[in-house]
Design an enzyme around this catalytic site. Structure first.
Site, short mmCIF file in Angstrom:
data_model
loop_
_atom_site.label_atom_id
_atom_site.label_comp_id
_atom_site.label_asym_id
_atom_site.label_seq_id
_atom_site.Cartn_x
_atom_site.Cartn_y
_atom_site.Cartn_z
N THR A 76 1.01 -1.04 0.08
CA THR A 76 0.09 0.01 -0.16
C THR A 76 0.91 1.13 -0.06
O THR A 76 0.91 2.17 -0.74
CB THR A 76 -0.83 0.05 1.23
OG1 THR A 76 -1.51 -1.24 1.30
CG2 THR A 76 -1.83 1.22 1.19
N ALA A 99 -1.54 -7.31 -7.87
CA ALA A 99 -2.29 -8.40 -7.85
C ALA A 99 -2.74 -8.56 -6.32
O ALA A 99 -1.79 -8.41 -5.35
CB ALA A 99 -1.42 -9.56 -7.98
N LYS A 111 17.44 -12.85 7.60
CA LYS A 111 18.21 -11.43 7.44
C LYS A 111 19.73 -11.69 7.56
O LYS A 111 20.72 -11.19 6.71
CB LYS A 111 17.83 -10.44 8.31
CG LYS A 111 16.33 -9.82 7.92
CD LYS A 111 15.68 -9.21 8.88
CE LYS A 111 14.46 -8.72 8.56
NZ LYS A 111 13.70 -7.80 9.47
N1 HSE Z 1 8.81 -8.04 11.05
C1 HSE Z 1 9.95 -7.50 10.58
C2 HSE Z 1 10.44 -6.72 11.89
C3 HSE Z 1 9.61 -6.53 9.38
O1 HSE Z 1 9.87 -6.65 12.90
O2 HSE Z 1 11.56 -6.43 11.79
C4 HSE Z 1 10.95 -6.18 8.72
O3 HSE Z 1 11.68 -6.94 8.12
#
Ligand code: HSE
Length: 442
Positions: free
Chosen positions: A27, A54, A215
């Site tokens: 969004t 989508a 990450k």
């Molecule tokens: N859920 C993730 C966080 C969002 O809290 O860092 C960002 O990757």
């Protein structure tokens, strides 16, 4: 790799964009893309043209988007001739993987914010992008607005990275910070992080450390030019951290943070390995990471020539994540207009991932022992016999003197030696309880 050069569409030509997913991030991506259309056109050399969005539910109101652009057929959208770049902000792994691969194979550049997808399937996605000579960007997959992916891919491409560590999950940092500073309960803090749009659709991914582990895999792969996947990352979340742990840590001058730690390790024979881990970690309260509050992220990079660098900023939330997505979108669109492609990942070093048991760590052990003469000397001997050096030993007064509280901080030792020691300690008659074991860094 394909040898064909992408000549570009030419200055002034529109770049067709398809967005997959219209949740919190999608969004904001669409809103900012529309609000900044003129600036983006100037930066790119041609206008961005939104060709389709989508969504899974066509009946849901989508203010600010032309209903004619909405479709529930993402598979058809990613292959359309008028689409040049696909932005994937759906989340999950299997479904977005199908769509991203289909888009790349159809010659579309892809921008994704999906860390789970990249951490699990980077090889396959990179190969598909190379094959078609298109871009695969994923800045938003790590630490949202903090440009750490581009920094590793480009700015530090001329240096050797030795260590990357820091706070890469906003939700867990928000929870630990709220518990430490306002005394909020774990449940209330998690509910607030979810309300603010930081948490994943299933917040288990945050609190169990999976989001941070994805990450860490991405950072380690980029930093060490070696493939590190989600399953290679040792991962522990924050669900076992109690309010008592946080209070005890604060009293001792420490703060508990969920850290991602990626390291280059040198073996005795000079060969190298890499490691990536995520776990709650005690850091001295004077350490800069200790003051990273709310949903902010902060990442340290230790590089051979550059020295120590710290990156800090918004690591979660719709607009900060959209900022990273849009940065990638502008980069990919420039290449569509002017030709060429951004440098991809390079895993030439191919360093093996170390067994977690061999990784050097440090433990902070809080335990309750019998208050008898000689107990301390006996325990110290056991550590020495196991080859583990103790950095500090502190005994605290407890009421009624029925037992003693001992807090031990070790020097670095292999993880397996430390874990084995704790297991043996808890079996001793003199040890009534090992109250908490938390690794220490910084
Ligand atoms: N859920 C993730 C966080 C969002 O809290 O860092 C960002 O990757």
């Amino acid at each position: 790799m394909s040898t064909s050069f992408n000549p570009g569409k030419g200055e002034g030509q529109p770049v067709g964009v398809a967005v997959l997913g219209m949740g919190t991030v999608g969004t904001d991506v669409i809103r900012l893309m529309q609000e900044n259309a003129d600036a983006f056109e100037a930066r790119i050399g041609g206008p961005l043209a939104l060709k389709g969005v989508a969504v899974s539910d066509l009946d849901k109101p989508r203010p600010g988007v032309d209903p004619a652009l909405l479709t529930d057929d993402a598979h058809a959208l990613v292959e359309r001739d008028d689409v040049d770049i696909v932005v994937e902000v759906i989340g999950g792994i299997d479904y977005p993987r199908e769509l991203v691969l289909k888009a790349l194979k159809a010659g579309k550049s892809v921008v994704t914010a999906n860390k789970a997808l990249v951490a699990a399937h980077a090889d396959e996605l990179a190969a598909a992008a190379d094959e078609q000579n298109v871009d695969l960007y994923f800045e938003a997959a790590v630490a949202a607005a903090i440009p750490v992916v581009g920094m590793l891919r480009r700015s530090l491409a001329g240096d050797q990275i030795n260590r990357i560590f820091g706070i890469v999950n906003g939700t867990t940092n928000f929870i630990l910070d709220a518990m430490a500073t306002t005394g909020a309960s774990y449940e209330d803090a998690l509910a607030e992080a979810t309300r603010l749009g930081y948490a994943e659709a299933d917040p288990t991914a945050d609190v169990e450390g999976h989001d941070a582990a994805s990450k860490a895999a991405i950072l380690a792969s980029l930093g060490f030019h070696s493939r590190v996947k989600f399953n290679d990352v040792h991962c522990e979340g924050i669900t076992q951290i109690s309010a008592d742990d946080i209070t005890a840590a604060a009293k001792a001058g420490y703060t508990i943070k969920l850290l991602a730690i990626c390291e280059r390790l040198t073996n005795e024979d000079g060969s190298e390995q890499v490691s990536a881990r995520v776990h709650p970690t005690l850091i001295p309260s004077s350490h800069p990471l200790a003051s990273v509050s709310k949903s902010f992220n902060a990442i340290y990079v230790d590089a051979e020539a550059a020295g120590s660098l710290m990156f800090y900023g918004n690591g979660a939330g719709g607009a900060p994540t959209a900022s990273a997505v849009l940065g990638d979108l502008v980069g990919a669109a420039r290449n569509k207009v002017h030709g060429g492609r951004a440098p991809g990942e390079n895993t030439y070093a191919n360093l093996p991932v170390a067994d977690f048991g061999d990784v050097p760590t440090r433990y902070h052990i809080d335990m309750q022992v019998k208050d008898r003469v000689g107990v301390l000397a006996d325990l110290a001997t056991r550590f020495a016999d196991a080859g583990i050096s103790l950095r500090t030993v502190r005994q605290e007064e407890v009421e009624r003197h029925e037992h003693a509280r001992l807090i031990l901080v070790t020097h670095q030792a292999p993880e397996s030696a430390l874990a084995g020691m704790v297991e043996r300690l808890s079996e001793l008659d003199d040890v009534q309880q090992v109250t908490s074991v938390i690794r220490l860094d910084g």
